[in-house]
Design a protein around this motif. Structure first.
Motif, PDB file in Angstrom:
ATOM      1  N   SER A 177      -3.601  -8.133   7.494  1.00 56.43           N
ATOM      2  CA  SER A 177      -3.358  -7.197   6.387  1.00 56.43           C
ATOM      3  C   SER A 177      -3.680  -7.797   5.026  1.00 56.43           C
ATOM      4  CB  SER A 177      -1.897  -6.739   6.404  1.00 56.43           C
ATOM      5  OG  SER A 177      -1.615  -6.025   7.598  1.00 56.43           O
TER       6      SER A 177
ATOM      7  N   GLU B 295      -2.112   5.364  -0.637  1.00 60.01           N
ATOM      8  CA  GLU B 295      -2.698   5.650   0.658  1.00 60.01           C
ATOM      9  C   GLU B 295      -1.634   5.304   1.703  1.00 60.01           C
ATOM     10  OE1 GLU B 295      -5.974   3.026   0.549  1.00 60.01           O
ATOM     11  OE2 GLU B 295      -7.171   4.275  -0.795  1.00 60.01           O
TER      12      GLU B 295
ATOM     13  N   HIS C 214      -1.219  -0.640  -0.498  1.00 57.36           N
ATOM     14  CA  HIS C 214      -1.960   0.599  -0.273  1.00 57.36           C
ATOM     15  C   HIS C 214      -2.011   1.479  -1.521  1.00 57.36           C
ATOM     16  CE1 HIS C 214      -1.250  -0.680   3.861  1.00 57.36           C
ATOM     17  NE2 HIS C 214      -2.194   0.159   4.234  1.00 57.36           N
TER      18      HIS C 214
ATOM     19  N   SER D 135       0.292   4.440   5.382  1.00 60.20           N
ATOM     20  CA  SER D 135       0.122   3.375   6.365  1.00 60.20           C
ATOM     21  C   SER D 135      -1.177   3.558   7.140  1.00 60.20           C
ATOM     22  CB  SER D 135       1.306   3.397   7.343  1.00 60.20           C
ATOM     23  OG  SER D 135       1.006   2.696   8.531  1.00 60.20           O
ATOM     24  N   ASP D 136      -1.762   2.447   7.551  1.00 57.46           N
ATOM     25  CA  ASP D 136      -2.991   2.504   8.340  1.00 57.46           C
ATOM     26  C   ASP D 136      -2.803   3.307   9.627  1.00 57.46           C
ATOM     27  OD1 ASP D 136      -4.231   0.886   6.464  1.00 57.46           O
ATOM     28  OD2 ASP D 136      -3.794  -0.962   7.559  1.00 57.46           O
TER      29      ASP D 136
END
Length: 233
Positions: free
Chosen positions: A32, A214, A120, A216-217
């Motif tokens: 990350s 943005e 993010h 969480s992935d």
């Protein structure tokens, strides 16, 4: 490295390194973007510093991580072998959010949430200059209740003590609700309508704030459709 499974299977050999407690989460943090010891600690707030140090040493010995020191500036960087673990981490996260949905109260950590959110931020959506977002988790103990993100061009600081800057927007939330928004289990509009998340500040900033982050992935991962149950004759 952990005890051997005594199997030639490459899955078994990989797990001799990776299935020790916290090891794959350390890799997650490195994937990350965390590089320094204190950055890794912020992403693993419940891991003891001594255990983190041991796990990093194991990963260095295994050739997954390289330790680079420039005076007092020490960084831990993934090697080629470490970078190849990215799809493994991503696949585990996608599987986990799809099939292991239940979150216990002990799983809800404001420190981890804010650390993940700070990585993010969409700087192109945030106003120019310095923007301060105050997070107030109303049901948490006093020492965990208040957090701040200080967003400047190219940088985001996470503060658990008032940084002393003027606050632009305050997010008052139930921790569980904001975690669910972050994971993609709940939308910003749904949380705001329910009152589990509330925004205070100038209207233009309140409307814009969800676009500053943005998610969480793993938020876009499709969830399984609930079964309608057996068909009765």
């Amino acid at each position: 490295m952990g005890s051997s499974y005594h199997q030639f299977c490459p899955v078994a050999k990989a797990m001799e390194l990776l299935d020790e407690r916290w090891t794959l989460l350390v890799v997650r943090e490195l994937v990350s973007g965390s590089q320094r010891f204190n950055e890794l600690r912020r992403g693993l707030p419940r891991m003891s510093p001594s255990l983190l140090s041991r796990r990093l040493q194991q990963l260095v010995r295994a050739g997954v991580v390289a330790r680079h020191a420039d005076g007092s500036d020490v960084r831990y960087l993934l090697t080629d072998a470490g970078h190849e673990l990215r799809p493994v981490v991503e696949a585990l996260g996608a599987w986990g959010i799809r099939w292991v949905g239940e979150l216990g109260e002990a799983d809800l950590d404001p420190s981890l949430l804010l650390w993940d959110m700070h990585r993010h931020v969409d700087h192109s959506a945030v106003p120019d200059g310095r923007t301060v977002v105050h997070f107030h988790f109303r049901t948490l103990p006093a020492d965990l209740r208040h957090w701040w993100l200080v967003i400047t061009p190219g940088e985001v600081d996470v503060c658990d003590v008032d940084p002393g800057h003027e606050v632009n927007v305050t997010v008052t939330a139930d921790l569980r609700a904001l975690v669910e928004v972050w994971r993609g289990d709940l939308t910003w509009p749904a949380a705001l309508r329910a009152g589990t998340v509330a925004l205070a500040g100038p209207e233009a900033l309140r409307r814009a704030l969800p676009r500053w982050f943005e998610l969480s992935d793993f938020a876009p991962v499709p969830r399984p459709v609930p079964s309608a149950g057996p068909v009765r004759a």
